[in-house]
Design a protein around this motif. Structure first.
Motif, PDB file in Angstrom:
ATOM      1  N   VAL A 336      -3.007  -1.442   1.302  1.00 57.69           N
ATOM      2  CA  VAL A 336      -1.960  -2.362   1.666  1.00 57.69           C
ATOM      3  C   VAL A 336      -1.793  -2.133   3.100  1.00 57.69           C
ATOM      4  N   GLY A 337      -1.833  -0.546   3.572  1.00 58.22           N
ATOM      5  CA  GLY A 337      -1.672  -0.476   5.007  1.00 58.22           C
ATOM      6  C   GLY A 337      -2.529  -1.067   5.865  1.00 58.22           C
ATOM      7  N   ASP A 338      -3.721  -1.055   5.558  1.00 64.62           N
ATOM      8  CA  ASP A 338      -4.688  -1.670   6.594  1.00 64.62           C
ATOM      9  C   ASP A 338      -4.551  -3.167   6.588  1.00 64.62           C
ATOM     10  N   LEU A 339      -3.986  -3.692   5.589  1.00 66.01           N
ATOM     11  CA  LEU A 339      -3.873  -5.355   5.762  1.00 66.01           C
ATOM     12  C   LEU A 339      -2.417  -5.760   6.327  1.00 66.01           C
ATOM     13  N   PHE A 340      -1.463  -4.952   5.636  1.00 66.68           N
ATOM     14  CA  PHE A 340      -0.059  -5.437   5.816  1.00 66.68           C
ATOM     15  C   PHE A 340       0.626  -4.125   6.147  1.00 66.68           C
ATOM     16  N   GLY A 341       0.205  -3.278   6.788  1.00 69.14           N
ATOM     17  CA  GLY A 341       0.968  -2.022   7.140  1.00 69.14           C
ATOM     18  C   GLY A 341       2.096  -2.430   8.033  1.00 69.14           C
ATOM     19  N   GLN A 342       2.056  -3.314   8.904  1.00 63.89           N
ATOM     20  CA  GLN A 342       3.375  -3.587   9.542  1.00 63.89           C
ATOM     21  C   GLN A 342       4.526  -4.363   8.984  1.00 63.89           C
ATOM     22  N   GLY A 343       4.123  -4.946   7.735  1.00 62.25           N
ATOM     23  CA  GLY A 343       5.143  -5.657   6.997  1.00 62.25           C
ATOM     24  C   GLY A 343       5.915  -4.814   5.814  1.00 62.25           C
ATOM     25  N   CYS A 344       5.630  -3.467   5.534  1.00 59.91           N
ATOM     26  CA  CYS A 344       6.192  -2.630   4.628  1.00 59.91           C
ATOM     27  C   CYS A 344       6.257  -1.149   4.944  1.00 59.91           C
ATOM     28  N   ASP A 345       7.240  -0.406   4.393  1.00 61.93           N
ATOM     29  CA  ASP A 345       6.763   0.867   4.469  1.00 61.93           C
ATOM     30  C   ASP A 345       6.518   1.530   3.427  1.00 61.93           C
ATOM     31  N   LEU A 346       5.373   2.051   3.263  1.00 64.41           N
ATOM     32  CA  LEU A 346       4.815   2.447   2.255  1.00 64.41           C
ATOM     33  C   LEU A 346       5.223   3.901   1.675  1.00 64.41           C
ATOM     34  N   THR A 347       6.348   4.452   2.283  1.00 59.71           N
ATOM     35  CA  THR A 347       6.815   5.545   1.858  1.00 59.71           C
ATOM     36  C   THR A 347       8.067   5.488   0.827  1.00 59.71           C
ATOM     37  N   GLU A 348       8.299   3.886   0.557  1.00 64.33           N
ATOM     38  CA  GLU A 348       9.201   3.510  -0.454  1.00 64.33           C
ATOM     39  C   GLU A 348       8.636   2.621  -1.615  1.00 64.33           C
ATOM     40  N   ALA A 349       7.061   3.031  -1.752  1.00 62.44           N
ATOM     41  CA  ALA A 349       6.221   2.531  -2.802  1.00 62.44           C
ATOM     42  C   ALA A 349       6.668   3.217  -3.949  1.00 62.44           C
TER      43      ALA A 349
END
Length: 418
Positions: A336-349
């Motif tokens: 997810v970070g590699d493909l769409f890292g600019q579209g979400c904050d993975l700390t909220e996953a």
């Protein structure tokens, strides 16, 4: 006819719906407090007939060895020696031939395509809503070898009339503009335009209400202890409340079907393959997926569900273990970070795990058994939601004595006795 459906996941729930539509009196029994609280709760969000293919195929054993040595591996196998796991793996290896792959893929795609048609009818007939989308699935290939391998599958897609498009990197960003910053990592893609997306949990919650309107009764918080059989005929089901009598029983317990059936002398080669998912809010939609993308290298699917991204992947052979270690979620997080890292904050996953009921040949087990009145609808693996409506319509036709719209013999448990 009073039919008991064991299991309130998406397969059990759709079975109840189609049986009720046939005029059957239906009771659903489940150990959870509501529908879709196990494997159906947070799956990949795909209804993907175009991506329906068996895991077993030529070259898979060598690939599996390589995967096990990768940091972000799509496959994990626990070192614990377990007879059921070893037996299932040997049976799967026996399906890794070209001939077996062709037969199994045709069976799976036929059921999945039929199932997708049932989804379309459901939306028309009852107006069910589940954040559904019809944007298709896009397989992403990071290596030229993956592009060449995909070309071989095109014959099957064409033979079944499955709409598809082979895309260049330039064409990929036209379909999924959120990939523009990382498009140089990919060599091509295969777009399956007939595939759909949605939230399986919302689908089940909505379908439950429709089932109740049709008279379906639900018994939650009920532990299923055994099947009550006399003289090779089903008589009922035993829970903590005792034995309840039914004319017919349909086992839709996913990975937990095998042990219940073994007590009756029925052995199905279903093994729990553990998968993981994450769900994260979208912070910038211009860098989020439009529909579903499948990273073929890591076997991770990333799907747009309204204002959220859902990603799911990893196949772990570790029995009925439901632990959620960080080391096992690293791969889906990485993709997810590699493909769409600019579209979400993975700390909220939010993270989740579930058990997929896999058969060695990838095809589910749907149909009658040697015990009169006992039927199966289980073993759908990673394609439970994709195949749910189709397999439910098939089992309802079989129980009602009606002609099935597709060849149901392909899914019978009898195929394992040959």
């Amino acid at each position: 006819m009073h039919v008991c459906v064991l299991g309130a996941g998406v397969v059990g729930l759709t079975s109840a719906y189609y049986l009720a539509k046939k005029g059957c009196q239906v009771t659903v029994i489940d150990r959870q407090s509501d529908v879709a609280l196990e494997t159906s709760f947070a799956n990949a969000g795909q209804i993907s007939p175009g991506y329906s293919a068996p895991w077993a195929g030529p070259g898979i054993p060598l690939k599996a060895v390589k995967w096990l040595m990768q940091k972000h591996a799509p496959l994990k196998i626990s070192t614990e020696l377990e007879y059921k796991k070893l037996s299932w793996m040997l049976k799967m290896l026996g399906q890794c031939t070209g001939d077996a792959y062709s037969v199994n893929k045709l069976r799976m795609m036929a059921l999945a395509e039929y199932s997708r048609d049932q989804f379309i009818d459901l939306r028309k007939n009852i107006g069910i809503q589940y954040q559904d989308g019809q944007g298709g699935t896009l397989q992403l290939f990071r290596k030229e070898g993956q592009v060449e391998a995909a070309e071989k599958d095109l014959k099957v897609l064409k033979a079944l009339g499955v709409p598809h498009q082979m895309l260049t990197p330039e064409q990929i960003v036209e379909v999924e503009p959120g990939l523009r910053p990382v498009i140089d990592k990919f060599r091509g893609g295969l777009r399956l335009t007939g595939d759909e997306t949605g939230d399986c949990y919302l689908f089940c919650q909505s379908l439950k209400k429709t089932c109740e309107e049709l008279g379906v009764a639900f018994q939650f918080n009920s532990d299923i202890k055994s099947l009550y059989v006399q003289s090779s005929k089903i008589k009922g089901v035993e829970t903590q409340l005792g034995v309840q009598g039914f004319d017919t029983v349909v086992v839709c317990l996913g990975s937990y079907s095998k042990e219940l059936l073994q007590e009756c002398g029925i052995d199905i080669p279903v093994y729990p393959v553990k998968g993981y998912s994450l769900t994260v809010p979208i912070s910038d939609s211009s860098y989020a997926p439009v529909s579903t993308v499948m990273d073929e290298t890591y076997k991770v699917a990333v799907t747009r569900l309204g204002g959220r991204i859902r990603a799911a992947g990893t196949a772990e052979l570790t029995g009925y273990n439901l632990d959620l270690p960080k080391s096992r979620t690293d791969t889906i997080r990485y993709v997810v970070g590699d493909l769409f890292g600019q579209g979400c904050d993975l700390t909220e996953a939010d993270y989740w795990t579930g058990l997929r009921p896999m058969t060695p040949d990838g095809t589910p087990v749907v149909g009658a058994t040697e015990i009169s009145g006992l039927y199966l609808n289980t073993g759908h693996g990673t394609l439970g939601w994709t195949m749910s409506c189709g397999s439910a319509a098939v089992i309802a036709d079989i129980i009602a004595g009606d002609k099935t719209e597709i060849n149901s013999q392909d899914f019978s448990v009898e195929r394992y006795k040959k």
